[in-house]
Write a protein that holds these residues in place. Structure first.
Motif, PDB file in Angstrom:
ATOM      1  N   MET A 114       0.781  -1.184   0.046  1.00 43.95           N
ATOM      2  CA  MET A 114       0.002  -0.048  -0.090  1.00 43.95           C
ATOM      3  C   MET A 114       0.719   1.313   0.168  1.00 43.95           C
ATOM      4  SD  MET A 114      -3.108   0.898   2.511  1.00 43.95           S
ATOM      5  CE  MET A 114      -2.171   1.829   3.959  1.00 43.95           C
ATOM      6  N   ILE A 115       2.055   1.078   0.755  1.00 40.79           N
ATOM      7  CA  ILE A 115       2.747   2.376   0.775  1.00 40.79           C
ATOM      8  C   ILE A 115       3.509   2.640  -0.679  1.00 40.79           C
ATOM      9  CG2 ILE A 115       4.874   3.515   1.830  1.00 40.79           C
ATOM     10  CD1 ILE A 115       4.322   1.943   4.430  1.00 40.79           C
ATOM     11  N   GLY A 116       3.916   1.623  -1.074  1.00 35.77           N
ATOM     12  CA  GLY A 116       4.452   1.713  -2.498  1.00 35.77           C
ATOM     13  C   GLY A 116       3.427   2.319  -3.540  1.00 35.77           C
ATOM     14  N   TRP A 117       2.391   1.841  -3.538  1.00 33.45           N
ATOM     15  CA  TRP A 117       1.196   2.347  -4.590  1.00 33.45           C
ATOM     16  C   TRP A 117       0.983   3.809  -4.325  1.00 33.45           C
ATOM     17  CZ3 TRP A 117       0.960   0.615  -9.269  1.00 33.45           C
ATOM     18  CH2 TRP A 117       1.019  -0.891  -9.354  1.00 33.45           C
ATOM     19  N   LEU A 118       0.761   4.082  -3.007  1.00 32.28           N
ATOM     20  CA  LEU A 118       0.560   5.440  -2.686  1.00 32.28           C
ATOM     21  C   LEU A 118       1.733   6.296  -2.828  1.00 32.28           C
ATOM     22  CD1 LEU A 118      -1.338   5.298   1.026  1.00 32.28           C
ATOM     23  CD2 LEU A 118      -2.127   6.110  -1.004  1.00 32.28           C
ATOM     24  N   ALA A 119       2.790   5.945  -2.872  1.00 33.11           N
ATOM     25  CA  ALA A 119       4.109   6.725  -3.144  1.00 33.11           C
ATOM     26  C   ALA A 119       3.897   7.107  -4.472  1.00 33.11           C
ATOM     27  CB  ALA A 119       5.165   6.055  -2.819  1.00 33.11           C
ATOM     28  N   GLY A 120       3.648   5.906  -5.489  1.00 34.17           N
ATOM     29  CA  GLY A 120       3.468   6.119  -6.894  1.00 34.17           C
ATOM     30  C   GLY A 120       2.159   7.223  -7.302  1.00 34.17           C
ATOM     31  N   TYR A 165      -9.687  -0.890   0.226  1.00 31.50           N
ATOM     32  CA  TYR A 165      -9.781  -2.402   0.798  1.00 31.50           C
ATOM     33  C   TYR A 165      -9.111  -2.478   2.104  1.00 31.50           C
ATOM     34  CZ  TYR A 165     -12.482  -4.550  -2.903  1.00 31.50           C
ATOM     35  OH  TYR A 165     -13.357  -4.989  -3.847  1.00 31.50           O
ATOM     36  N   ARG A 166      -7.855  -1.861   2.173  1.00 30.42           N
ATOM     37  CA  ARG A 166      -7.298  -1.828   3.636  1.00 30.42           C
ATOM     38  C   ARG A 166      -8.004  -1.126   4.586  1.00 30.42           C
ATOM     39  NH1 ARG A 166      -4.216  -5.188   0.998  1.00 30.42           N
ATOM     40  NH2 ARG A 166      -2.183  -4.859   0.642  1.00 30.42           N
ATOM     41  N   LEU A 167      -8.533  -0.126   4.296  1.00 33.47           N
ATOM     42  CA  LEU A 167      -9.262   0.632   5.088  1.00 33.47           C
ATOM     43  C   LEU A 167     -10.598   0.222   5.513  1.00 33.47           C
ATOM     44  CD1 LEU A 167      -9.051   4.473   4.141  1.00 33.47           C
ATOM     45  CD2 LEU A 167      -8.131   3.505   5.904  1.00 33.47           C
TER      46      LEU A 167
END
Lengths: 173, 546
Positions: B30-36, B221-223
């Motif tokens: 999730m962190i990776g895709w959010l960073a992108g 989905y994570r939330l």
């Protein structure tokens, strides 16, 4: 938290992909470039200088075949004027009239003057055609068509392409 | 007076800065895709404010595309154009509707709603960004594919990405998910290549669409449906039961040793079939002692909230419950009620303490283990057992308590004596109606293994006829735990009617109470459901499902 998502979903699902797209603004603003790309053969590209008072853009729908710009009027009603840019148009039932654009022929087809003005106006040029469809509310005056028609301009594609090459990238349309 | 800890000072306090037994996992994906997505968001703002980055990016895009576009091959043209049309018109609705249908069939309503929410959120971002940037289709190239609207970010790529990622998160168990994602990535790549080959959009348009669609879907989905709370499994295990192997088992062992000085020999789940609000564990210590543990996590908190919302809508004011705001408070309540029950003389397991596994997320409540105890439905129901069970209800009444979850699974028999378990729903100073229902439910439990006449005769030793009549006037199907309802249905005798025949006639106690809060909740949820259906019906094409 799920209830929040559901509420947001309800609020957002009505956002239309085409509802907020800007209209083509002369000479190269808004959706002018993409409108020009919708009919690559068209030698002229429609755009608006400024709409008359009471008129607003309701939706702009542009794809690989045509562009459709719908206008609302506080006097003539929602969707009172719809502008189409297509490759061809059928002017067989229309009458040729003097055109305000030097590189385009104009044809008018009036179905009903009152109550409720119904008419189409065509501008035919090399590789394309611009068509106005007017459908006014019963109480609206047909002169509203004159006012909104005056807001339309046709820019030569080559002029648009040259401006693009000079100001943005080396490529034209 | 010397103050000494009861364990002789052997317990170990976790110092500040030391990680807990089971630290919260870092969601690298999730962190990776959010960073992108963040990178693209910054880029979009920059492009909106200045033409220079747009010019530079467009030139780089055209440098990549032009050799491909100018060297198109006839047979490949048809394939690419067909792929372009497939991605534009039917791939997203096909995958989307199939996923929705499968989610509904597998009762994953939450996941279905999140899929629709992800599509809506992505469509909104696409519209807002595209209208702000106003990027035309590739300039100077012959476009052979089909398209609609501005190019950046790619709306069809984004929406297709959403349904493909959502399908994996909704339907694929974790171990199989990577195979689905590999397939999805291949499909998206094919679509993206077709978009570029037909000159419909630039490479950065495709990349932006895929990144945005993935980031939004994963975050949603994570939330709203984290894997720990809503695991995707096709086994019959209840979602409340946590997997205690691997890191969690090691964390539990360490926590029990440090916090309760219990050196664990073995730990295993027990009685899963009859539990739904926690993960029950049997803990065998190195010193031969055996303990019972109830592992609580955020999944149980959500279950508790849903349960209480349902009861509020069903019963209203008589079930005046507030939801727990944290797992810690949920566990604290049960631990407290065990102490209260012990103090007033209700036979129940003695509590040993609360163990922290992950702060604010997972706790283990440790109590005595009732060795050789069986559920009352499997035990011999003697007259002594009947008397003791009814006496327990009497003690609860006199102490101003209610168990509120009397069912066969929570009434144990050990060496011929009654033991009450699972006091998580117990309440101090309950409504009189709730106390009356406790009596009725206990009498029904006892009658399942004997006869209503016998139970009624013993009940009159502890309660008046009026009190027994009140109990059965307040009781009906919805007031019983589901296990008790199922047992009564399976028994075949109409035990509730039999007790009502034995007791003095009394008009039913109304259990439906309307309050402003209940009315507001009912109307609110109803309005949301109707509005979602109505708005979705009109906006399906905007979110790619029509």
């Amino acid at each position: 938290m799920l209830a929040t998502l559901v509420s947001a979903l309800a609020a957002s699902a009505g956002c239309s992909a085409t509802a907020t797209m800007p209209a083509p603004e002369c000479p190269m603003g808004g959706s002018s470039l993409i409108v020009a790309q919708s009919v690559p053969s068209a030698s002229q590209v429609p755009c608006f200088e400024s709409l008359p008072e009471g008129w607003s853009v309701s939706s702009v729908d542009v794809n690989q075949d045509r562009s459709v710009i719908r206008l609302d009027s506080d006097r003539a009603g929602p969707g009172a004027a719809i502008l189409h840019l297509d490759r061809t148009c059928d002017v067989s039932a229309a009458v040729s009239t003097a055109s305000e654009f030097p590189d385009a022929e104009r044809f008018d087809q009036i179905e009903q003057l009152a109550p409720g003005f119904r008419a189409s106006r065509f501008y035919r040029f090399d590789g394309g055609c611009v068509r106005w469809d007017f459908a006014f509310d019963h109480n609206a005056s047909a002169t509203e068509a004159v006012a909104v028609g005056d807001a339309l301009h046709l820019i030569p594609r080559q002029e648009l392409s040259d401006r693009l090459s000079e100001t943005f990238v080396g490529e034209g349309l | 007076m010397t103050i000494v800890a009861t364990d002789g000072g052997r317990r170990r306090r976790r110092p500040s800065g030391e990680p807990p037994p089971l630290p919260r996992p870092i969601d690298a994906a999730m962190i990776g895709w959010l960073a992108g997505f963040g990178c693209f968001a910054v880029l979009w703002v920059w492009v909106f404010l200045s033409d220079d980055p747009a010019r530079w990016i467009t030139l780089r895009d055209l440098e990549l595309m032009t050799p491909v576009v100018e060297n198109r091959v006839g047979w490949l043209d048809r394939i690419m154009e067909a792929t372009n049309r497939a991605g534009l018109y039917w791939a997203t609705p096909t995958v989307g509707w199939a996923t929705l249908a499968a989610a509904l069939v597998t009762k994953r309503i939450r996941h279905a709603v999140i899929l629709l929410g992800s599509l809506s959120a992505t469509a909104m971002v696409m519209t807002a960004t595209a209208d702000g940037i106003r990027r035309p289709r590739p300039l100077g190239l012959t476009i052979t594919g089909e398209w609609e609207g501005f190019a950046q970010p790619s709306r069809p790529v984004a929406l297709l990405t959403v349904v493909l990622v959502a399908a994996g998160l909704t339907l694929a168990p974790p171990k199989l998910r990577r195979y689905w994602y590999a397939t999805a990535a291949a499909a998206l790549t094919a679509f993206g290549v077709a978009q570029i080959y037909t000159a419909v959009e630039h490479p950065t348009d495709t990349l932006a669409g895929a990144t945005t669609g993935t980031a939004i879907t994963i975050v949603m989905y994570r939330l709203f449906a984290p894997e720990t709370a809503f695991p995707i499994t096709y086994r019959t295990a209840k979602t409340a039961h946590l997997d205690i192997t691997g890191p969690r088992e090691a964390a539990i062992r360490r926590a029990l040793r440090d916090q309760l000085t219990i050196d664990v020999h073995s730990i295993r789940p027990v009685n899963l079939a009859s539990s739904s609000g926690s993960t029950p564990l049997l803990i065998e210590a190195d010193d031969g002692e055996t303990y019972f543990g109830k592992l609580y996590a955020s999944t149980h908190l959500r279950s508790d909230r849903s349960y209480k919302l349902g009861r509020t809508l069903l019963y209203g004011q008589l079930e005046d419950e507030t939801r727990y705001t944290s797992v810690r408070r949920l566990v604290q309540h049960e631990d407290y009620m065990l102490h209260v029950m012990q103090r007033v003389g209700v036979p129940c397991p003695a509590p040993h303490g609360i163990v922290e596994i992950t702060p604010e997320r997972e706790y283990l409540l440790v109590t005595d283990h009732l060795a050789d105890a069986t559920e009352i439905s499997d035990a011999d129901i003697t007259e002594q057992v009947i008397d003791e069970a009814l006496a327990v209800v009497g003690v609860l009444w006199k102490a101003g308590l209610a168990h509120r979850d009397i069912k066969p699974g929570n009434v144990m028999v050990q060496d011929g004596h009654i033991r009450m378990v699972d006091v998580s729903f117990a309440q101090v100073r309950p409504s009189p109606w709730r106390q009356a229902v406790d009596l009725a439910n206990m009498m029904l439990v006892l009658a399942l293994g004997s006869t209503p006449e016998l139970v009624y005769r013993h009940a009159r030793r502890h309660f008046t006829d009026e009190e027994i009549s009140e109990a059965f006037a307040a009781t009906r199907g919805v007031t019983m735990p589901s296990q008790l309802r199922r047992s009564l249905r399976g028994d075949g005798r109409r035990l509730l009617d039999e007790f009502r025949r034995l007791a003095p006639t009394r008009p039913p106690v109304a259990i439906q109470r309307w309050t402003l809060r209940r009315a507001g909740l009912t109307l609110g949820y109803g309005a949301i459901a109707v509005s979602v259906l109505a708005v979705l019906a009109s906006g399906l094409s905007d979110i790619g499902l029509a």
